[in-house]
Design an enzyme around this catalytic site. Structure first.
Site, PDB file in Angstrom:
ATOM      1  N   GLU A   1       3.342 -14.048   6.411  1.00  0.00           N
ATOM      2  CA  GLU A   1       4.207 -13.408   5.411  1.00  0.00           C
ATOM      3  C   GLU A   1       5.674 -13.358   5.840  1.00  0.00           C
ATOM      4  O   GLU A   1       5.994 -12.904   6.944  1.00  0.00           O
ATOM      5  CB  GLU A   1       3.719 -11.984   5.146  1.00  0.00           C
ATOM      6  CG  GLU A   1       4.515 -11.273   4.064  1.00  0.00           C
ATOM      7  CD  GLU A   1       3.721 -10.144   3.454  1.00  0.00           C
ATOM      8  OE1 GLU A   1       2.860 -10.433   2.598  1.00  0.00           O
ATOM      9  OE2 GLU A   1       3.940  -8.984   3.846  1.00  0.00           O
TER      10      GLU A   1
ATOM     11  N   LYS B   1       8.665 -11.396   5.275  1.00  0.00           N
ATOM     12  CA  LYS B   1       8.976 -10.042   4.796  1.00  0.00           C
ATOM     13  C   LYS B   1      10.210  -9.579   5.564  1.00  0.00           C
ATOM     14  O   LYS B   1      10.096  -9.040   6.667  1.00  0.00           O
ATOM     15  CB  LYS B   1       7.750  -9.157   5.078  1.00  0.00           C
ATOM     16  CG  LYS B   1       7.882  -7.726   4.709  1.00  0.00           C
ATOM     17  CD  LYS B   1       6.548  -6.981   4.633  1.00  0.00           C
ATOM     18  CE  LYS B   1       5.909  -6.674   5.949  1.00  0.00           C
ATOM     19  NZ  LYS B   1       4.843  -5.642   5.853  1.00  0.00           N
TER      20      LYS B   1
ATOM     21  N   LYS C   1       4.609 -12.503  -3.454  1.00  0.00           N
ATOM     22  CA  LYS C   1       4.211 -11.129  -3.147  1.00  0.00           C
ATOM     23  C   LYS C   1       5.210 -10.205  -3.819  1.00  0.00           C
ATOM     24  O   LYS C   1       6.383 -10.177  -3.449  1.00  0.00           O
ATOM     25  CB  LYS C   1       4.231 -10.969  -1.625  1.00  0.00           C
ATOM     26  CG  LYS C   1       3.484  -9.786  -1.061  1.00  0.00           C
ATOM     27  CD  LYS C   1       2.040 -10.082  -1.018  1.00  0.00           C
ATOM     28  CE  LYS C   1       1.132  -9.167  -0.276  1.00  0.00           C
ATOM     29  NZ  LYS C   1       1.604  -8.376   0.787  1.00  0.00           N
TER      30      LYS C   1
ATOM     31  N   GLU D   1      -5.472  -7.689  -5.259  1.00  0.00           N
ATOM     32  CA  GLU D   1      -5.516  -6.809  -4.087  1.00  0.00           C
ATOM     33  C   GLU D   1      -6.205  -5.493  -4.434  1.00  0.00           C
ATOM     34  O   GLU D   1      -5.903  -4.872  -5.453  1.00  0.00           O
ATOM     35  CB  GLU D   1      -4.088  -6.539  -3.620  1.00  0.00           C
ATOM     36  CG  GLU D   1      -4.015  -5.597  -2.429  1.00  0.00           C
ATOM     37  CD  GLU D   1      -2.581  -5.393  -1.999  1.00  0.00           C
ATOM     38  OE1 GLU D   1      -1.940  -6.377  -1.590  1.00  0.00           O
ATOM     39  OE2 GLU D   1      -2.105  -4.247  -2.087  1.00  0.00           O
TER      40      GLU D   1
ATOM     41  N   ASN E   1      -6.559  -4.608   1.067  1.00  0.00           N
ATOM     42  CA  ASN E   1      -5.382  -4.139   1.800  1.00  0.00           C
ATOM     43  C   ASN E   1      -5.775  -2.952   2.667  1.00  0.00           C
ATOM     44  O   ASN E   1      -6.201  -1.910   2.169  1.00  0.00           O
ATOM     45  CB  ASN E   1      -4.263  -3.747   0.830  1.00  0.00           C
ATOM     46  CG  ASN E   1      -2.919  -3.656   1.543  1.00  0.00           C
ATOM     47  OD1 ASN E   1      -2.858  -3.585   2.773  1.00  0.00           O
ATOM     48  ND2 ASN E   1      -1.846  -3.660   0.780  1.00  0.00           N
TER      49      ASN E   1
ATOM     50  N   GLU F   1      -5.916  -7.956   4.551  1.00  0.00           N
ATOM     51  CA  GLU F   1      -4.458  -7.802   4.505  1.00  0.00           C
ATOM     52  C   GLU F   1      -4.013  -6.544   5.258  1.00  0.00           C
ATOM     53  O   GLU F   1      -4.660  -5.498   5.142  1.00  0.00           O
ATOM     54  CB  GLU F   1      -3.982  -7.614   3.060  1.00  0.00           C
ATOM     55  CG  GLU F   1      -4.299  -8.717   2.091  1.00  0.00           C
ATOM     56  CD  GLU F   1      -3.828  -8.334   0.682  1.00  0.00           C
ATOM     57  OE1 GLU F   1      -4.302  -8.940  -0.275  1.00  0.00           O
ATOM     58  OE2 GLU F   1      -3.002  -7.404   0.548  1.00  0.00           O
ATOM     59  N   SER F   2      -2.906  -6.676   5.951  1.00  0.00           N
ATOM     60  CA  SER F   2      -2.166  -5.560   6.560  1.00  0.00           C
ATOM     61  C   SER F   2      -2.798  -5.021   7.842  1.00  0.00           C
ATOM     62  O   SER F   2      -4.018  -4.921   7.970  1.00  0.00           O
ATOM     63  CB  SER F   2      -1.999  -4.368   5.596  1.00  0.00           C
ATOM     64  OG  SER F   2      -1.293  -4.740   4.447  1.00  0.00           O
TER      65      SER F   2
END
Ligand SMILES: O=C(O)c1ccccc1NCC(=O)[C@H](O)[C@H](O)COP(=O)(O)O
Length: 251
Positions: free
Chosen positions: A54, A56, A115, A159, A180, A210-211
């Site tokens: 990602e 970001k 995203k 998500e 997530n 995710e995350s």
């Protein structure tokens, strides 16, 4: 509060307020998407852990901001073995832009995920991407928005964070689902989230963790729990992105 009447962290409330204000486009986008499924199969075939890396530049939970040229970051991540890229296009809280996404998509040969916090159909039309994120918690008409995204040629990644949201995603027909680990209500990260939801996901759904993935142990833990691919942001953006991606893709 979100659509379910649940409390949201002030930063997320602010993100959603900005998303409600953001205009869509009146011109419908049409996407000739690169297949995420093919990219994932290619990664597995040559022994790479499928990682969606990602871009970001900043976030409500990150100190500082990365101002490198996004195409340099993108090329560096692909050199490290990234299967796909996730590009934040949210401008106000994540330092993203649709311009960066367009430039990145032109610069790399892997699928690119947009995203953002998309709340209405016209916001799909702002920019083309291969994949597009729809956050179940924030979308009222999930089946309608999912269909609208597919009609334009996007591969929608839906998500979820709870079992209820998973059921909504499955009922809507999602076949690419991300769990997530970050609770967008409290902004807390807990990898148990993925482990508790993954067993309830049908085998024919492609499942992404995710995350909060920051170590080789985390990668192995998410893969053991059934993750077909991992979406990793902060741990890649902190330092040399090529080395960081390589560490995860070879875990
Ligand atoms: O990343 C944040 O701080 C954040 C704050 C509020 C809403 C969403 C947020 N992140 C969106 C994401 O889904 C993550 O960027 C993505 O899953 C990567 O997470 P990580 O590897 O923990 O950076």
């Amino acid at each position: 509060m979100d659509a379910n009447g649940e409390e949201l962290a002030p930063a997320v409330r602010s993100i959603l307020d900005a998303a409600h204000e953001r205009a869509g486009s009146e011109e419908r986008v049409s996407v000739d998407a690169q297949s995420f499924s093919d990219a994932r199969a290619a990664a597995e075939a040559d022994g790479r852990v499928p990682v969606i890396a990602e871009i970001k530049p900043t976030s409500p939970t990150t100190d500082g901001r990365r101002d490198d040229d996004p195409t340099d970051l993108a090329r560096g991540m692909v050199a490290g073995g990234a299967t796909a890229l996730s590009v934040l296009t949210e401008p106000d809280h994540f330092g993203g832009s649709t311009d960066a996404l367009e430039r990145i998509r032109a610069a790399v040969d892997v699928p690119v995920l947009r995203k953002d916090f998309i709340l209405k159909e016209s916001q799909l039309d702002i920019v083309a991407s291969d994949l597009i994120l729809l956050i179940a918690r924030f979308v009222d008409d999930l089946p309608g928005l999912l269909r609208a995204a597919e009609e334009r040629g996007f591969q929608p990644l839906v998500e979820v964070h709870t079992r209820v949201e998973l059921d909504r995603a499955l009922d809507a027909g999602a076949d690419l689902i991300g769990v997530n680990n970050r609770d967008l209500g409290a902004l807390e990260v807990d990898l148990d989230t993925f482990e508790s939801i993954a067993p309830h996901v049908p085998d024919d759904v492609t499942l992404i963790a995710e995350s909060g993935i920051g170590s080789i142990d985390d990668v192995q833990r998410m893969r053991s729990a059934g993750a077909d691919a991992l979406l990793i942001g902060s741990a890649i953006m902190d330092g040399d992105v090529t080395d960081n991606v390589r560490r995860f893709t070879t875990a």
